[in-house]
Design a protein around this motif. Structure first.
Motif, short mmCIF file in Angstrom:
data_model
loop_
_atom_site.label_atom_id
_atom_site.label_comp_id
_atom_site.label_asym_id
_atom_site.label_seq_id
_atom_site.Cartn_x
_atom_site.Cartn_y
_atom_site.Cartn_z
N LYS A 1 0.84 -1.19 0.00
CA LYS A 1 0.00 0.00 0.00
C LYS A 1 0.88 1.25 0.00
O LYS A 1 1.93 1.27 0.63
CB LYS A 1 -0.90 0.01 1.23
CG LYS A 1 -1.85 1.19 1.27
CD LYS A 1 -2.76 1.11 2.47
CE LYS A 1 -3.70 2.30 2.46
NZ LYS A 1 -4.64 2.25 3.57
N TYR A 2 0.43 2.28 -0.72
CA TYR A 2 1.09 3.58 -0.66
C TYR A 2 0.04 4.67 -0.45
O TYR A 2 -1.14 4.48 -0.72
CB TYR A 2 1.93 3.86 -1.90
CG TYR A 2 1.17 3.94 -3.21
CD1 TYR A 2 0.45 5.07 -3.55
CD2 TYR A 2 1.20 2.89 -4.11
CE1 TYR A 2 -0.24 5.15 -4.75
CE2 TYR A 2 0.52 2.95 -5.31
CZ TYR A 2 -0.20 4.10 -5.62
OH TYR A 2 -0.89 4.16 -6.80
N CYS A 3 0.50 5.80 0.06
CA CYS A 3 -0.37 6.94 0.34
C CYS A 3 0.19 8.18 -0.37
O CYS A 3 1.35 8.18 -0.80
CB CYS A 3 -0.44 7.20 1.84
SG CYS A 3 -1.08 5.81 2.78
N ARG A 4 -0.64 9.19 -0.44
CA ARG A 4 -0.22 10.47 -1.03
C ARG A 4 1.03 10.97 -0.30
O ARG A 4 1.12 10.87 0.91
CB ARG A 4 -1.37 11.47 -0.91
CG ARG A 4 -1.16 12.74 -1.66
CD ARG A 4 -2.47 13.54 -1.66
NE ARG A 4 -2.30 14.87 -2.17
CZ ARG A 4 -2.26 15.18 -3.46
NH1 ARG A 4 -2.40 14.25 -4.36
NH2 ARG A 4 -2.10 16.44 -3.84
N ASP B 1 4.00 9.72 -0.46
CA ASP B 1 5.02 8.69 -0.30
C ASP B 1 5.95 8.73 -1.51
O ASP B 1 5.66 9.39 -2.51
CB ASP B 1 4.39 7.29 -0.22
CG ASP B 1 3.76 7.00 1.14
OD1 ASP B 1 3.97 7.77 2.09
OD2 ASP B 1 3.05 5.97 1.24
N GLU C 1 -5.22 6.75 -2.55
CA GLU C 1 -4.22 5.79 -2.08
C GLU C 1 -4.24 4.63 -3.05
O GLU C 1 -5.22 4.42 -3.76
CB GLU C 1 -4.58 5.28 -0.68
CG GLU C 1 -4.51 6.32 0.39
CD GLU C 1 -4.90 5.77 1.76
OE1 GLU C 1 -5.52 4.68 1.84
OE2 GLU C 1 -4.59 6.43 2.75
#
Length: 183
Positions: free
Chosen positions: A53-56, A58, A79
């Motif tokens: 998972k990645y988020c804004r 990153d 995301e």
């Protein structure tokens, strides 16, 4: 390792999100050298292997074939998930709640000759060369003060805007040449 933490939330979409669609950014969606990336909306069932998972805000760094320098700053509205071949980095925040290092600038630096020179001798594998995550954490990067980081980011963004303008102009000239050739 001192300025980032690795976001290591791993899922198997076909098992964890059955009958759903997810936003995905794989190695094919990250452009070499330039740091441009896209998100694709895909059925989770189409992804059989694990993802992270990645988020804004990153930073995604492709550890497979690091010579391609696939690294991007995440600016997507949603995301998403990326290949397990990417290291997902979240920049640590200081006491004031601000990032210790501008994550966009970090993504630029991680694509640089300066960083590649530090990791090229640590890449292992013939068919699918990879950088081990433990080796990645030992990369040394300069940490200029925030004002200098802002100035560097501004200079980079101006240069990027200039090269995009030149690319657009070149494409227009190519189309004109093709049209003249067809006459």
């Amino acid at each position: 390792g001192e300025i980032c933490v690795e976001r290591n939330e791993t899922y198997v979409p076909s098992v964890d999100f059955p009958d759903q669609f997810i936003y995905y950014t794989g190695l094919a969606q990250i452009e070499s050298l330039a740091g441009n990336a896209t998100q694709v909306y895909v059925p989770a069932q189409s992804l059989k292997s694990s993802v992270k998972k990645y988020c804004r805000h990153d930073v995604l760094f492709a550890r497979m074939r690091p010579n391609l320098r696939k690294c991007c700053f995440v600016e997507f509205a949603h995301e998403g998930y990326t290949s397990s071949e990417c290291i997902v980095l979240a920049v640590r925040k200081g006491d004031d709640g601000q990032p210790l290092f501008d994550p966009f600038l970090l993504s630029v630096l991680l694509r640089s000759d300066f960083v590649y020179g530090q990791i090229m001798h640590q890449v292992a594998g013939i068919g699918r060369p990879r950088l081990a995550t433990k080796d990645f954490k030992h990369i040394v990067v300069p940490m200029p003060p925030p004002k200098t980081q802002s100035a560097l980011k501004e200079t980079f963004l101006k240069a990027k805007s200039l090269y995009r303008g030149l690319e657009d102009e070149a494409q227009q000239l190519y189309r004109q040449a093709e049209a003249m050739k067809a006459q």
